[in-house]
Design a protein around this motif. Structure first.
Motif, PDB file in Angstrom:
ATOM      1  N   ASP A 283       0.829  -1.203   0.000  1.00  0.00           N
ATOM      2  CA  ASP A 283       0.000   0.000   0.000  1.00  0.00           C
ATOM      3  C   ASP A 283       0.865   1.255   0.000  1.00  0.00           C
ATOM      4  O   ASP A 283       0.547   2.246  -0.686  1.00  0.00           O
ATOM      5  N   VAL A 284       1.977   1.233   0.756  1.00  0.00           N
ATOM      6  CA  VAL A 284       2.888   2.375   0.758  1.00  0.00           C
ATOM      7  C   VAL A 284       3.558   2.515  -0.613  1.00  0.00           C
ATOM      8  O   VAL A 284       3.640   3.613  -1.167  1.00  0.00           O
ATOM      9  N   LEU A 285       4.017   1.408  -1.176  1.00  0.00           N
ATOM     10  CA  LEU A 285       4.673   1.456  -2.482  1.00  0.00           C
ATOM     11  C   LEU A 285       3.742   1.972  -3.573  1.00  0.00           C
ATOM     12  O   LEU A 285       4.188   2.621  -4.533  1.00  0.00           O
ATOM     13  N   LEU A 286       2.449   1.700  -3.433  1.00  0.00           N
ATOM     14  CA  LEU A 286       1.474   2.110  -4.452  1.00  0.00           C
ATOM     15  C   LEU A 286       0.869   3.485  -4.201  1.00  0.00           C
ATOM     16  O   LEU A 286       0.076   3.973  -5.006  1.00  0.00           O
ATOM     17  N   ASP A 287       1.243   4.120  -3.109  1.00  0.00           N
ATOM     18  CA  ASP A 287       0.751   5.465  -2.781  1.00  0.00           C
ATOM     19  C   ASP A 287       1.543   6.477  -3.606  1.00  0.00           C
ATOM     20  O   ASP A 287       2.745   6.673  -3.392  1.00  0.00           O
ATOM     21  N   ASP A 288       0.865   7.130  -4.574  1.00  0.00           N
ATOM     22  CA  ASP A 288       1.606   8.032  -5.461  1.00  0.00           C
ATOM     23  C   ASP A 288       2.032   9.329  -4.788  1.00  0.00           C
ATOM     24  O   ASP A 288       2.715  10.154  -5.400  1.00  0.00           O
ATOM     25  N   THR A 289       1.632   9.526  -3.525  1.00  0.00           N
ATOM     26  CA  THR A 289       2.072  10.720  -2.793  1.00  0.00           C
ATOM     27  C   THR A 289       3.154  10.393  -1.760  1.00  0.00           C
ATOM     28  O   THR A 289       3.757  11.305  -1.196  1.00  0.00           O
ATOM     29  N   ALA A 290       3.392   9.115  -1.510  1.00  0.00           N
ATOM     30  CA  ALA A 290       4.347   8.721  -0.475  1.00  0.00           C
ATOM     31  C   ALA A 290       5.782   8.816  -1.004  1.00  0.00           C
ATOM     32  O   ALA A 290       6.070   8.365  -2.117  1.00  0.00           O
ATOM     33  N   PRO A 291       6.697   9.401  -0.217  1.00  0.00           N
ATOM     34  CA  PRO A 291       8.097   9.479  -0.666  1.00  0.00           C
ATOM     35  C   PRO A 291       8.731   8.106  -0.857  1.00  0.00           C
ATOM     36  O   PRO A 291       9.668   7.967  -1.652  1.00  0.00           O
ATOM     37  N   ASN A 292       8.215   7.091  -0.153  1.00  0.00           N
ATOM     38  CA  ASN A 292       8.711   5.723  -0.317  1.00  0.00           C
ATOM     39  C   ASN A 292       7.942   4.949  -1.380  1.00  0.00           C
ATOM     40  O   ASN A 292       8.197   3.763  -1.574  1.00  0.00           O
ATOM     41  N   GLY A 293       6.988   5.601  -2.059  1.00  0.00           N
ATOM     42  CA  GLY A 293       6.213   4.943  -3.102  1.00  0.00           C
ATOM     43  C   GLY A 293       7.063   4.662  -4.330  1.00  0.00           C
ATOM     44  O   GLY A 293       8.088   5.315  -4.578  1.00  0.00           O
ATOM     45  N   ILE A 294       6.624   3.692  -5.127  1.00  0.00           N
ATOM     46  CA  ILE A 294       7.407   3.253  -6.277  1.00  0.00           C
ATOM     47  C   ILE A 294       7.554   4.357  -7.319  1.00  0.00           C
ATOM     48  O   ILE A 294       8.532   4.390  -8.085  1.00  0.00           O
ATOM     49  N   LEU A 295       6.600   5.304  -7.359  1.00  0.00           N
ATOM     50  CA  LEU A 295       6.674   6.382  -8.341  1.00  0.00           C
ATOM     51  C   LEU A 295       7.652   7.477  -7.941  1.00  0.00           C
ATOM     52  O   LEU A 295       7.961   8.357  -8.757  1.00  0.00           O
ATOM     53  N   ARG A 296       8.164   7.418  -6.703  1.00  0.00           N
ATOM     54  CA  ARG A 296       9.050   8.475  -6.217  1.00  0.00           C
ATOM     55  C   ARG A 296      10.420   7.984  -5.756  1.00  0.00           C
ATOM     56  O   ARG A 296      11.395   8.715  -5.845  1.00  0.00           O
ATOM     57  N   ARG A 297      10.498   6.780  -5.261  1.00  0.00           N
ATOM     58  CA  ARG A 297      11.739   6.351  -4.614  1.00  0.00           C
ATOM     59  C   ARG A 297      12.869   6.220  -5.640  1.00  0.00           C
ATOM     60  O   ARG A 297      12.668   5.734  -6.766  1.00  0.00           O
ATOM     61  N   PRO A 298      14.098   6.624  -5.255  1.00  0.00           N
ATOM     62  CA  PRO A 298      15.214   6.672  -6.204  1.00  0.00           C
ATOM     63  C   PRO A 298      15.898   5.330  -6.441  1.00  0.00           C
ATOM     64  O   PRO A 298      16.737   5.224  -7.342  1.00  0.00           O
ATOM     65  N   ASP A 299      15.569   4.298  -5.650  1.00  0.00           N
ATOM     66  CA  ASP A 299      16.299   3.036  -5.757  1.00  0.00           C
ATOM     67  C   ASP A 299      15.595   1.993  -6.611  1.00  0.00           C
ATOM     68  O   ASP A 299      16.080   0.865  -6.752  1.00  0.00           O
ATOM     69  N   ALA A 300      14.451   2.328  -7.195  1.00  0.00           N
ATOM     70  CA  ALA A 300      13.731   1.366  -8.041  1.00  0.00           C
ATOM     71  C   ALA A 300      14.482   1.167  -9.357  1.00  0.00           C
ATOM     72  O   ALA A 300      14.997   2.109  -9.961  1.00  0.00           O
ATOM     73  N   PHE A 301      14.537  -0.088  -9.806  1.00  0.00           N
ATOM     74  CA  PHE A 301      15.215  -0.448 -11.050  1.00  0.00           C
ATOM     75  C   PHE A 301      14.428  -1.574 -11.713  1.00  0.00           C
ATOM     76  O   PHE A 301      13.460  -2.087 -11.142  1.00  0.00           O
ATOM     77  N   VAL A 302      14.823  -1.975 -12.911  1.00  0.00           N
ATOM     78  CA  VAL A 302      14.232  -3.135 -13.577  1.00  0.00           C
ATOM     79  C   VAL A 302      15.368  -4.000 -14.105  1.00  0.00           C
ATOM     80  O   VAL A 302      16.216  -3.530 -14.876  1.00  0.00           O
ATOM     81  N   LEU A 303      15.381  -5.248 -13.675  1.00  0.00           N
ATOM     82  CA  LEU A 303      16.355  -6.221 -14.152  1.00  0.00           C
ATOM     83  C   LEU A 303      15.592  -7.485 -14.515  1.00  0.00           C
ATOM     84  O   LEU A 303      14.977  -8.121 -13.656  1.00  0.00           O
ATOM     85  N   SER A 304      15.594  -7.823 -15.803  1.00  0.00           N
ATOM     86  CA  SER A 304      14.753  -8.910 -16.291  1.00  0.00           C
ATOM     87  C   SER A 304      15.501  -9.727 -17.332  1.00  0.00           C
ATOM     88  O   SER A 304      16.148  -9.166 -18.223  1.00  0.00           O
TER      89      SER A 304
END
Length: 316
Positions: A283-304
Motif C-alpha cells: 500500500d505504501v509502495l502504491l501510494d503516489d504521494t508517499a516518498p517511499n512509493g514506487i513512483l518516487r523512490r530513487p532506488d527502483a530499477f528493472v532487471l529482467s
C-alpha cells in the motif's frame, strides 16, 4: 516479479494479473489490461528487437521468410518488431482478445506497417488445427512462429508445441519465450516492512501459477524442459538464448509505470494470501504521494532476463 507476469500471449493468459474482482482468482481479463500490456511491450522493446535480429541470424540469409505468426500477440508490440525485422514477410497477430488485436492493427498503422500486419482471432489450442489460414480456417503455415508466455496458458503444453511445429513450413522455425528468471525491481531491504518482499511475492506467484495450470482444461503435468519439449515436437537444431533488460535506478516514467502496474495487480490478485505487513508495504509502495512509493523512490530499477528456445522443422 515472476517471469510469469511479464508478457502476454492469449494466450488465455497470464502475466499474472487479473481483471477479476475475486481475490486470488486465476481468471484474467486481458482486454482490461491492454494499457499495461502495451506498456510492458514498449519497456522491453530493446530486448524484443535483439530477439528478432537473433532469429533472423539463426534462420540465415538464404531463408526466405514470407509469413510469420505471432501466437498470443496481445497488443502487437512484437508483431510490429517482427514486421520491421523481416521486411518481406506478412506478420499475423494471433490472439483470443479482439480489443488487443484492434490495438495491434492500430500500432501497425502508426508505424507504417499496416500493409504487412494482419490479425486473426483464435484460441489455443483448438484454432491451431487444419485450414490454410484463409477461407479454410485455421492459422495456415508459416516460416517463423513466435510465441511469448502463451504456451503455459494451455493445459497440454507439449500438445500445443506439437501443433505449432506442425504448422511450420519445411525449414521454418518455432521460437518460444518461456521460463527465464524472476524480475527484480527493488533492493532486498527497502526501509519499510520486512526485508525480502520480492522473494515472498515470487513464492506466492509460483503457487498462483501452479493453481492456474491445474485449473486449465486438459491440464497435463510435464517436466518443463523447453529444449527437450521442442525436440519432442520433431524440431531440430534446438537451442536457447537469453537477453537481459537492465534499467538502472533512477527509473524513467515508462518503467516506473510498468512496475507500479505490476505491483497493483499483485496487490489485487493476492490480497487474501498476503501477510498483513506485506499488504501494508505494498500500500505504501502504491501510494503516489508517499516518498517511499514506487513512483518516487530513487532506488527502483528493472532487471529482467528473457529466455527464448528455438528449433527448426527439418527441410523435406
Amino acid at each position: 516479479m515472476s517471469t510469469h507476469t511479464q508478457s502476454h500471449g492469449h494466450q488465455h493468459r497470464h502475466d499474472h494479473g487479473s481483471g477479476s474482482t475475486d481475490s486470488d482468482s486465476t481468471d484474467i481479463d486481458w482486454e482490461a489490461m491492454a494499457d499495461t500490456l502495451e506498456n510492458n511491450g514498449d519497456l522491453h522493446l530493446p530486448t524484443l528487437r535483439q530477439t528478432a535480429t537473433r532469429l533472423a541470424e539463426l534462420l540465415g540469409p538464404d531463408k526466405q521468410v514470407r509469413r510469420i505468426l505471432d501466437i498470443g500477440s496481445g497488443p502487437g508490440v512484437m508483431t510490429c518488431v517482427l514486421a520491421e525485422a523481416f521486411p518481406d514477410a506478412q506478420v499475423v497477430a494471433v490472439d483470443g482478445a479482439p480489443a488487443l488485436l484492434d490495438r495491434a492493427l492500430a500500432r501497425a498503422e502508426r508505424l507504417g506497417l499496416d500493409g504487412r500486419v494482419a490479425i486473426r482471432h483464435a484460441e489455443l489450442p483448438g484454432d491451431l488445427e487444419g485450414g490454410d489460414g484463409q477461407a479454410g480456417g485455421g492459422l495456415g503455415e508459416a516460416d517463423l512462429i513466435w510465441s511469448s508466455k502463451a504456451v503455459h496458458h494451455v493445459g497440454d503444453q507439449q500438445g500445443v508445441l506439437d501443433a505449432l511445429a506442425g504448422a511450420l513450413r519445411p525449414g521454418g522455425m518455432l521460437a518460444v519465450a518461456e521460463g527465464g528468471l524472476p524480475m527484480r525491481f527493488l533492493p532486498r531491504d527497502i526501509g519499510i516492512g520486512t526485508p525480502g518482499l520480492q522473494a515472498r511475492l515470487d513464492a506466492m506467484q509460483e503457487f498462483w501459477f501452479e493453481r492456474m495450470r491445474c485449473e486449465l482444461p486438459g491440464s497435463t503435468s510435464t517436466v518443463e524442459d523447453w529444449p527437450a519439449m521442442l525436440g519432442q515436437a520433431g524440431l531440430t537444431d534446438v537451442g536457447s538464448f537469453t537477453y537481459l533488460l537492465d534499467l538502472p535506478a533512477p527509473l524513467g516514467e515508462t518503467a516506473r509505470t510498468f512496475v507500479c502496474n505490476q505491483l497493483a495487480r499483485l496487490r489485487d490478485v493476492m490480497s487474501e494470501s498476503l501477510e498483513a505487513d506485506d499488504r501494508k508495504t505494498l500500500d505504501v509502495l502504491l501510494d503516489d504521494t508517499a516518498p517511499n512509493g514506487i513512483l518516487r523512490r530513487p532506488d527502483a530499477f528493472v532487471l529482467s532476463a528473457t529466455t527464448v528456445i528455438a528449433g527448426v522443422r527439418r527441410a523435406s
